[in-house]
Design a protein around this motif. Structure first.
Motif, PDB file in Angstrom:
ATOM      1  N   THR A 238       0.826  -1.211   0.000  1.00 19.08           N
ATOM      2  CA  THR A 238       0.000   0.000   0.000  1.00 19.08           C
ATOM      3  C   THR A 238       0.859   1.259   0.000  1.00 19.08           C
ATOM      4  O   THR A 238       0.563   2.223  -0.721  1.00 19.08           O
ATOM      5  N   ARG A 241       2.135   1.974  -3.424  1.00 13.78           N
ATOM      6  CA  ARG A 241       1.076   2.471  -4.319  1.00 13.78           C
ATOM      7  C   ARG A 241       0.786   3.941  -4.042  1.00 13.78           C
ATOM      8  O   ARG A 241       0.612   4.740  -4.975  1.00 13.78           O
ATOM      9  N   LEU A 273      -7.227   2.840   4.479  1.00 11.19           N
ATOM     10  CA  LEU A 273      -5.916   3.243   3.966  1.00 11.19           C
ATOM     11  C   LEU A 273      -4.971   3.560   5.116  1.00 11.19           C
ATOM     12  O   LEU A 273      -3.808   3.126   5.100  1.00 11.19           O
ATOM     13  N   ARG A 276      -3.884   0.221   6.712  1.00  8.18           N
ATOM     14  CA  ARG A 276      -2.959  -0.568   5.892  1.00  8.18           C
ATOM     15  C   ARG A 276      -1.575   0.083   5.831  1.00  8.18           C
ATOM     16  O   ARG A 276      -0.559  -0.626   5.814  1.00  8.18           O
TER      17      ARG A 276
END
Length: 356
Positions: A238, A241, A273, A276
């Motif tokens: 994550t 990304r 989000l 993570r």
């Protein structure tokens, strides 16, 4: 109107703690010679929060190896003579899978070094690399462990052609001042003052095929040691990304999106989000700060842009906010950092190859 794009590729930076450790076994004259050769001003070593570019650290690794005739920074009583790493890498190509190759890596280091080594063990679905050593000096021992694990893990990732995520990493020494670097170097799940030093990963990965060949070896060695110590990045996680999403904000001076916007683009809630990212030892603000910090270092040392222009380039509404942020990151003002780094010049020296 946005400022013109400025190329900030290869903008990773390395804590000055590793620079200090790398040159610790050089005498004064040799240290000055090596630092000058790779363009790292000695003045930067006086700032405990300073950072240097990854290219500069890679060049330093090679320069210290040449100066000491030792690819392991003089950390072991037996010198790891230049060419050793290349021979070790070549011995790994015939391996059938990662497990066989990793055992060869550990046996190879066992032949090359006397004071540090490791064994591979499998317990259930978890594979562990357990480090042993007989290095008494605390600082030398810590840097030897850091370097050894980075080499082993970097080789693992290269052999498999992808990042091998480490489930956890533990160390039989106190938490160092630069422990924040460990989350990227090894794993977000860290333990210090542990009974032993070890890292763990999914045992199923031992069956992964070795995907490298002679061409891959040449490319790997041509980029080494940078290809080794930056191989740990998790490009599928994550944090990676989000980092990729935010990168254009640094590259082209675009507006920074809110966390909620990025979460929606990733088809998840803002809370998911955050959770993570936290599981990977990261945060949205931390990723923004790291991108800005590394970009600021490159712009200060690699361009003639004014501090005010750099502040605007990085999305700060006024230069004072950039000054405050930079001081928090590196413990000094941007202008002071640029003055200290002035001998580094606008470009780093060409990176030599590891053990030609």
């Amino acid at each position: 109107m946005h400022p013109a794009p400025v190329s900030l590729e290869e903008k990773d930076t390395v804590s000055i703690a590793f620079v200090l450790a790398a040159v610790a076994r050089l005498d004064g004259a040799a240290r000055a010679r090596v630092l000058q050769a790779v363009g790292i001003p000695a003045e930067l070593l006086r700032g405990p929060q300073s950072r240097v570019t990854a290219d500069a650290f890679a060049a330093l690794w090679l320069a210290v190896a040449a100066e000491m005739d030792d690819e392991f920074f003089g950390l072991d009583t037996r010198r790891m003579k230049p060419g050793s790493f290349k021979l070790l890498c070549r011995s790994l190509l015939p391996a059938a899978d990662l497990g066989q190759a990793l055992r060869r890596v550990l046996r190879g280091f066992g032949c090359l070094l006397d004071d540090i080594g490791a064994e591979l063990s499998v317990c259930g679905g978890e594979a562990r690399i357990v480090v042993s050593h007989r290095i008494q000096d605390e600082d030398t021992r810590r840097f030897a462990v850091e370097t050894f694990l980075v080499l082993v893990h970097g080789l693992m990732c290269w052999l498999a052609g992808r990042r091998i995520p480490l489930r956890w990493a533990r160390f039989a020494y106190p938490r160092p001042a630069h422990a924040r670097e460990y989350a990227l170097m090894y794993s977000p799940q860290l333990e210090f003052d542990a009974p032993d030093t070890a890292v763990a990963f999914d045992a199923a990965l031992l069956g992964a095929p070795v995907v490298q060949d002679e061409r891959g070896l040449k490319l790997f060695l041509a980029a080494a040691p940078r290809s080794v110590f930056l191989k740990y990045r998790n490009e599928e996680g994550t944090a990676a990304r989000v980092r990729r999403r935010l990168k254009p904000c640094v590259e082209a001076g675009a507006e920074w999106p809110r966390l909620e916007t990025v979460a929606a683009e990733l088809h998840q809630s803002a809370n998911t989000l955050r959770r993570r990212l936290a599981a990977e030892g990261a945060s949205y603000q931390g990723l923004k700060d790291a991108l800005r910090r590394d970009a600021a270092i490159h712009l200060l040392t690699g361009t003639r842009l004014s501090v005010e222009a750099i502040a605007a380039r990085l999305g700060y509404e006024d230069a004072s906010a950039f000054h405050r942020a930079f001081r928090k990151w590196l413990g000094m003002q941007p202008g002071e950092y640029r003055a200290r780094a002035a001998p580094q010049g606008a470009a780093l020296p060409a990176q030599p190859r590891l053990s030609p």
